[in-house]
Design an enzyme around this catalytic site. Structure first.
Site, mmCIF file in Angstrom:
data_model
loop_
_atom_site.group_PDB
_atom_site.id
_atom_site.type_symbol
_atom_site.label_atom_id
_atom_site.label_comp_id
_atom_site.label_asym_id
_atom_site.label_seq_id
_atom_site.Cartn_x
_atom_site.Cartn_y
_atom_site.Cartn_z
ATOM 1 N N HIS A 194 -5.697 9.563 1.973
ATOM 2 C CA HIS A 194 -5.971 8.832 3.211
ATOM 3 C C HIS A 194 -5.373 9.642 4.371
ATOM 4 O O HIS A 194 -4.344 10.306 4.198
ATOM 5 C CB HIS A 194 -5.288 7.463 3.109
ATOM 6 C CG HIS A 194 -5.590 6.527 4.236
ATOM 7 N ND1 HIS A 194 -4.974 6.620 5.466
ATOM 8 C CD2 HIS A 194 -6.424 5.471 4.309
ATOM 9 C CE1 HIS A 194 -5.426 5.650 6.246
ATOM 10 N NE2 HIS A 194 -6.313 4.941 5.571
ATOM 11 N N ASP A 209 2.065 7.313 -1.911
ATOM 12 C CA ASP A 209 1.399 6.357 -1.026
ATOM 13 C C ASP A 209 0.972 5.152 -1.870
ATOM 14 O O ASP A 209 -0.005 5.210 -2.605
ATOM 15 C CB ASP A 209 0.179 7.056 -0.391
ATOM 16 C CG ASP A 209 -0.636 6.109 0.482
ATOM 17 O OD1 ASP A 209 -0.334 4.906 0.507
ATOM 18 O OD2 ASP A 209 -1.579 6.591 1.126
ATOM 19 N N GLN A 236 -2.512 1.222 -1.834
ATOM 20 C CA GLN A 236 -3.556 0.586 -2.655
ATOM 21 C C GLN A 236 -3.069 0.215 -4.052
ATOM 22 O O GLN A 236 -3.837 -0.338 -4.835
ATOM 23 C CB GLN A 236 -4.783 1.505 -2.784
ATOM 24 C CG GLN A 236 -5.517 1.774 -1.496
ATOM 25 C CD GLN A 236 -6.235 0.546 -0.918
ATOM 26 O OE1 GLN A 236 -6.428 -0.460 -1.598
ATOM 27 N NE2 GLN A 236 -6.605 0.622 0.338
ATOM 28 N N LYS A 280 -2.270 -5.624 3.091
ATOM 29 C CA LYS A 280 -3.187 -5.411 1.961
ATOM 30 C C LYS A 280 -2.783 -6.246 0.757
ATOM 31 O O LYS A 280 -3.389 -6.178 -0.304
ATOM 32 C CB LYS A 280 -3.208 -3.933 1.572
ATOM 33 C CG LYS A 280 -3.843 -3.048 2.653
ATOM 34 C CD LYS A 280 -4.009 -1.636 2.155
ATOM 35 C CE LYS A 280 -4.263 -0.641 3.262
ATOM 36 N NZ LYS A 280 -5.595 -0.705 3.854
ATOM 37 N N CYS A 305 -11.353 6.738 6.071
ATOM 38 C CA CYS A 305 -10.147 7.492 6.472
ATOM 39 C C CYS A 305 -9.766 8.538 5.432
ATOM 40 O O CYS A 305 -8.581 8.752 5.153
ATOM 41 C CB CYS A 305 -8.962 6.558 6.724
ATOM 42 S SG CYS A 305 -9.252 5.386 8.022
HETATM 43 N N1 PMP Z 1 -3.021 4.902 2.373
HETATM 44 C C1 PMP Z 1 -4.050 4.347 1.734
HETATM 45 C C2 PMP Z 1 -4.378 4.823 0.356
HETATM 46 C C3 PMP Z 1 -4.775 3.331 2.351
HETATM 47 O O1 PMP Z 1 -5.808 2.776 1.706
HETATM 48 C C4 PMP Z 1 -4.423 2.912 3.650
HETATM 49 C C5 PMP Z 1 -5.216 1.838 4.363
HETATM 50 N N2 PMP Z 1 -6.595 1.969 4.269
HETATM 51 C C6 PMP Z 1 -3.335 3.535 4.263
HETATM 52 C C7 PMP Z 1 -2.659 4.518 3.609
HETATM 53 C C8 PMP Z 1 -2.911 3.152 5.636
HETATM 54 O O2 PMP Z 1 -2.501 1.816 5.671
HETATM 55 P P1 PMP Z 1 -2.195 1.124 7.060
HETATM 56 O O3 PMP Z 1 -3.450 1.193 7.861
HETATM 57 O O4 PMP Z 1 -1.821 -0.275 6.690
HETATM 58 O O5 PMP Z 1 -1.079 1.878 7.678
#
Ligand code: PMP
Length: 409
Positions: free
Chosen positions: A122, A198, A201, A224, A364
């Site tokens: 991401h 990270d 998810q 999430k 993203c």
């Molecule tokens: N890492 C991963 C794997 C994600 O799926 C996301 C959110 N789509 C993020 C980081 C970023 O999360 P946030 O927008 O809550 O900061």
């Protein structure tokens, strides 16, 4: 333990209608929905216990401090950290990642060093490392994947004696794939690199255990996992956090301030400048209680059952192509796919016209899209409140997408 089959009843939003249809939410990977009990606990906090944590000695400041610190203790328990000093509240995974990049990355890397990440990251776990590499002269190197989303053989050997940081998603937000944490972490530690995991998810969908995973840093977002938006967590091993300079400066993160110099507060406050998001911490606390009332292992097993149900049916639809692994055990509630000749935004709009919410776009993770030559895709993502009948409705509409767009079949 409560049965997961009851979970959907806890979410008022799922009683909504949209475009004359029952609203079906299949975008939990973007943000999860909020159960009544989480909202109730936040409202109760806001209406009866609102004060500024760590500031003041009156009853409301004390109660707000207790609520905020109790949430921290609950995070320690939920992710099996060792101590509260390892838990920093942030706004989200992205802010947690930036804290690591600015405070650890900029101060510990130099020219000749390497940062190794996967091509599936991401942007929160990618742009941050590009920045650190650019500022320090370090190199950013990618580990690549095969068609099924697994790391290609030998890619792990990019982690070598020059590597200082190895950063990767516990579970990919596009592929649903869990990367081999133990193997990558052992390799990273064998060369003296720190591991940034990270958990955005993974934390909502499976039991995560800091002592077992043994990563050095771990990030996740409350929104999430059934809490509100604007609360996130950075976990870090204490020795690393102790040695790191503050990220944001201001109130609460100080010990003594003189006209020209400041000493900083102890952990975890050193990294929590300004009035914190106590409402968010209360929401996160309630959300962890909520998820644990079903059990994280049961949630993971239920999502696997949902994927096993929908994946073969999805793959049977002509012109639909699933990205990455097609093994239900490797999807963790996330399935991204394309439909021949139809842009993902059109797929999502047609589904939305029937009350069904899915995500479309690059998710993203643009380098992953470029790597697979799939710039954009549609993604359905599930959670404990998803039901098989939601997936049936999704499949029924998906089957019509190409004809709605004017194709013969
Ligand atoms: N890492 C991963 C794997 C994600 O799926 C996301 C959110 N789509 C993020 C980081 C970023 O999360 P946030 O927008 O809550 O900061």
């Amino acid at each position: 333990m409560r049965p997961i089959s009851e979970a959907y009843k806890d979410f008022p939003i799922l009683k909504r209608e949209h475009n004359g249809h029952r609203l079906i939410y299949l975008d939990s990977g973007a943000t999860a929905q909020i159960p009544q009990m989480v909202a109730d606990r936040v409202v109760n906090h806001m209406l009866y216990h609102n004060g500024n944590p760590h500031r003041g000695s009156h009853i409301l400041a004390i109660e707000a401090s207790e609520a905020y610190e109790n949430a921290r203790e609950r995070v320690v328990e939920f992710i099996n950290a060792r101590e509260r000093e390892e838990i920093i509240f942030t706004r989200n995974s992205t802010e947690s990642m930036n804290l690591i990049a600015y405070s650890y990355g900029l101060n510990n890397l130099q020219a000749g060093d390497k940062i190794v990440i996967t091509v599936a990251e991401h942007h929160a776990n990618l742009v941050t490392w590009q920045f650190v590499a650019n500022k320090t002269g370090a190199t950013l190197e990618y580990m690549y994947l095969d068609e099924s989303g697994h790391l290609k053989d030998g890619e792990i050997n990019k982690i070598d004696e020059y590597t200082k940081i190895v950063a990767f998603a516990h579970v990919s937000n596009v592929l649903g794939m869990e990367f081999p944490v133990k193997e990558l972490t052992d390799k990273a530690h064998s060369v003296g690199a720190v591991v940034v995991l990270d958990g955005a998810q993974s934390t909502p969908h499976m039991k995560v255990d800091m002592q077992e995973l043994d990563c050095d840093f771990f990030v996740f977002s409350g929104h999430k996992m059934c809490a509100s938006q604007g609360i996130g967590v950075l976990y870090g091993k204490r020795a690393l956090l102790e040695a790191m300079p503050p990220f944001l400066l201001g109130g609460d993160m100080i010990e003594y301030v003189k006209e020209q110099t400041t000493t900083f507060n102890e952990l975890p406050y050193k990294f929590e400048a300004g009035t914190p998001n106590a409402d968010g911490a209360v929401a996160l606390h309630a959300a962890m209680d909520y998820l644990d009332s079903f059990g994280m292992d049961a949630i993971e097993a239920y999502e696997e059952e949902l994927v096993a149900y929908v994946l073969p049916k999805l793959m049977d639809i002509p012109h639909v192509h699933v990205i990455g692994s097609t093994n239900a055990k490797e999807k963790h509630g996330v399935i991204a796919f394309t439909v021949d000749d139809v842009h993902p935004h059109d797929v999502a709009t047609i589904l939305d016209s029937k009350g069904i919410c899915v995500r479309s776009g690059h998710h993203c993770a643009q380098p992953l899209g470029a790597f697979y030559k799939v710039a954009a895709s549609t993604r359905l993502s599930m959670y404990l409140y998803t039901r098989k009948e939601d997936l049936d409705a999704f499949l029924d509409v998906l089957k019509t997408v190409r004809t709605v767009m004017g194709f013969e079949d």
